[in-house]
Design a protein around this motif. Structure first.
Motif, mmCIF file in Angstrom:
data_model
loop_
_atom_site.group_PDB
_atom_site.id
_atom_site.type_symbol
_atom_site.label_atom_id
_atom_site.label_comp_id
_atom_site.label_asym_id
_atom_site.label_seq_id
_atom_site.Cartn_x
_atom_site.Cartn_y
_atom_site.Cartn_z
ATOM 1 N N SER A 167 0.848 -1.186 0.000
ATOM 2 C CA SER A 167 0.000 0.000 0.000
ATOM 3 C C SER A 167 0.882 1.233 0.000
ATOM 4 N N TYR A 168 0.349 2.339 -0.511
ATOM 5 C CA TYR A 168 1.162 3.548 -0.644
ATOM 6 C C TYR A 168 1.392 4.242 0.699
ATOM 7 N N SER A 169 2.617 4.721 0.889
ATOM 8 C CA SER A 169 2.972 5.566 2.027
ATOM 9 C C SER A 169 4.131 6.458 1.594
ATOM 10 N N THR A 170 4.192 7.646 2.143
ATOM 11 C CA THR A 170 5.305 8.541 1.813
ATOM 12 C C THR A 170 6.642 8.014 2.333
ATOM 13 N N SER A 171 6.601 7.012 3.176
ATOM 14 C CA SER A 171 7.847 6.406 3.676
ATOM 15 C C SER A 171 8.343 5.268 2.781
ATOM 16 N N ASN A 172 7.594 4.949 1.727
ATOM 17 C CA ASN A 172 7.989 3.864 0.805
ATOM 18 C C ASN A 172 9.019 4.375 -0.199
ATOM 19 N N ILE A 173 10.175 4.763 0.278
ATOM 20 C CA ILE A 173 11.165 5.420 -0.573
ATOM 21 C C ILE A 173 12.192 4.416 -1.093
ATOM 22 N N ILE A 174 12.359 4.409 -2.406
ATOM 23 C CA ILE A 174 13.436 3.654 -3.042
ATOM 24 C C ILE A 174 14.189 4.629 -3.940
ATOM 25 N N SER A 175 15.496 4.719 -3.746
ATOM 26 C CA SER A 175 16.285 5.697 -4.494
ATOM 27 C C SER A 175 17.425 5.037 -5.254
ATOM 28 N N PHE A 176 17.735 5.649 -6.386
ATOM 29 C CA PHE A 176 18.869 5.233 -7.219
ATOM 30 C C PHE A 176 19.740 6.459 -7.445
ATOM 31 N N GLU A 177 21.033 6.307 -7.219
ATOM 32 C CA GLU A 177 21.927 7.455 -7.308
ATOM 33 C C GLU A 177 23.246 7.053 -7.982
ATOM 34 N N ASP A 178 23.703 7.916 -8.888
ATOM 35 C CA ASP A 178 25.033 7.775 -9.502
ATOM 36 C C ASP A 178 25.221 6.444 -10.219
ATOM 37 N N MET A 179 24.310 6.123 -11.154
ATOM 38 C CA MET A 179 24.454 4.902 -11.938
ATOM 39 C C MET A 179 23.701 5.026 -13.259
ATOM 40 N N THR A 180 23.955 4.087 -14.151
ATOM 41 C CA THR A 180 23.203 3.961 -15.400
ATOM 42 C C THR A 180 22.331 2.709 -15.320
ATOM 43 N N ILE A 181 21.092 2.842 -15.759
ATOM 44 C CA ILE A 181 20.159 1.715 -15.843
ATOM 45 C C ILE A 181 19.757 1.583 -17.306
ATOM 46 N N ARG A 182 20.063 0.457 -17.916
ATOM 47 C CA ARG A 182 19.871 0.357 -19.363
ATOM 48 C C ARG A 182 19.513 -1.068 -19.816
ATOM 49 N N TYR A 183 19.109 -1.131 -21.095
ATOM 50 C CA TYR A 183 18.884 -2.381 -21.830
ATOM 51 C C TYR A 183 17.774 -3.251 -21.237
ATOM 52 N N GLY A 184 16.887 -2.648 -20.423
ATOM 53 C CA GLY A 184 15.748 -3.413 -19.936
ATOM 54 C C GLY A 184 14.667 -3.491 -21.002
ATOM 55 N N LYS A 185 13.880 -4.550 -20.962
ATOM 56 C CA LYS A 185 12.786 -4.699 -21.920
ATOM 57 C C LYS A 185 11.639 -5.461 -21.254
ATOM 58 N N LYS A 186 10.446 -4.862 -21.325
ATOM 59 C CA LYS A 186 9.259 -5.554 -20.830
ATOM 60 C C LYS A 186 8.272 -5.665 -21.975
ATOM 61 N N ALA A 187 8.147 -6.877 -22.515
ATOM 62 C CA ALA A 187 7.254 -7.127 -23.633
ATOM 63 C C ALA A 187 6.123 -8.025 -23.163
ATOM 64 N N ALA A 188 4.888 -7.534 -23.273
ATOM 65 C CA ALA A 188 3.741 -8.310 -22.801
ATOM 66 C C ALA A 188 2.454 -7.726 -23.356
ATOM 67 N N ALA A 189 1.378 -8.489 -23.250
ATOM 68 C CA ALA A 189 0.060 -8.007 -23.663
ATOM 69 C C ALA A 189 -0.993 -8.636 -22.757
ATOM 70 N N PRO A 190 -1.512 -7.910 -21.749
ATOM 71 C CA PRO A 190 -1.055 -6.568 -21.370
ATOM 72 C C PRO A 190 0.201 -6.642 -20.514
ATOM 73 N N GLY A 191 0.726 -5.477 -20.163
ATOM 74 C CA GLY A 191 1.879 -5.426 -19.273
ATOM 75 C C GLY A 191 3.155 -4.925 -19.911
ATOM 76 N N GLY A 192 3.060 -4.319 -21.114
ATOM 77 C CA GLY A 192 4.240 -3.727 -21.726
ATOM 78 C C GLY A 192 4.546 -2.401 -21.042
ATOM 79 N N GLN A 193 5.051 -2.499 -19.822
ATOM 80 C CA GLN A 193 5.179 -1.319 -18.956
ATOM 81 C C GLN A 193 6.533 -1.309 -18.266
#
Length: 206
Positions: free
Chosen positions: A107-133
């Motif tokens: 469930s949503y809360s303002t304390s649900n923090i996930i952070s990414f810092e100083d990196m590259t995120i690449r080459y991901g692929k999500k292929a689906a129907a539905p769910g291409g997200q």
């Protein structure tokens, strides 16, 4: 003896009450990830071992791992710079079988923090129907923070037509907040065989 027992019991109760009021971040651990001299050699193993509030420090190297999943844990991922720490779902563009990161809370809360810092995120692929997200990152009920990162060459692909809410080549968000600072989005895309599905952007879909 009884007085001493009661005193110790009272102290114990007070300690439990104090600990309950202290934020989890006070007890956070730093977990290192790298091929040599680190706590773990893979990000997936580090995520499994981590507790909410922990900081995962990634070495200056390339990590090829797809489908990294964080569930009900507030974590910080810190690299050594976008040109030095690279997290990729495959070794080359458009060959991955999954996105890079999947993040979710029950469930949503303002304390649900996930952070990414100083990196590259690449080459991901999500292929689906539905769910291409969310080829790079998909976040549900999360406060997502992207700091001094590069997200590039990620793909969300809808493999058939007629689905609403597809897209977000780099990031897809559901009931979530996004804070991106000092970061670059480049070459991310949403592909679909049905033009009616093109609601989500190549970079970000809310």
């Amino acid at each position: 003896e009884r007085k001493m027992s009661r005193l110790l019991k009272a102290i114990g109760i007070q300690l439990l009450l104090i600990i309950g009021l202290v934020p989890a971040s006070v007890f956070a651990s730093t977990i290192t990830v790298g091929s040599s001299g680190a706590d773990y050699t893979s990000i997936s193993a580090a995520i499994t071992a981590a507790q909410s509030g922990d900081v995962l420090v990634l070495a200056a190297e390339t990590f090829t791992e797809a489908g990294l999943t964080v569930t009900d844990k507030s974590l910080s991922f810190k690299g050594q710079g976008a040109s030095s720490t690279i997290v990729q779902a495959a070794s080359s563009y458009n060959t991955a079988t999954d996105r890079v990161f999947s993040l979710s809370f029950s469930s949503y809360s303002t304390s649900n923090i996930i952070s990414f810092e100083d990196m590259t995120i690449r080459y991901g692929k999500k292929a689906a129907a539905p769910g291409g997200q969310g080829g790079g990152i998909a976040a549900t009920a999360t406060v997502l923070k992207i700091i001094d990162c590069e997200l590039n060459s990620n793909i969300a692909a809808t493999t058939s037509g007629g689905y609403y809410g597809e897209g977000g080549g780099a990031i897809w968000l559901s009931t979530s907040d996004l804070e991106a600072t000092g970061s670059t989005f480049d070459g991310n895309s949403h592909t679909s065989s049905f033009t009616g599905d093109m609601e989500g952007g190549g970079a970000i879909a809310f």
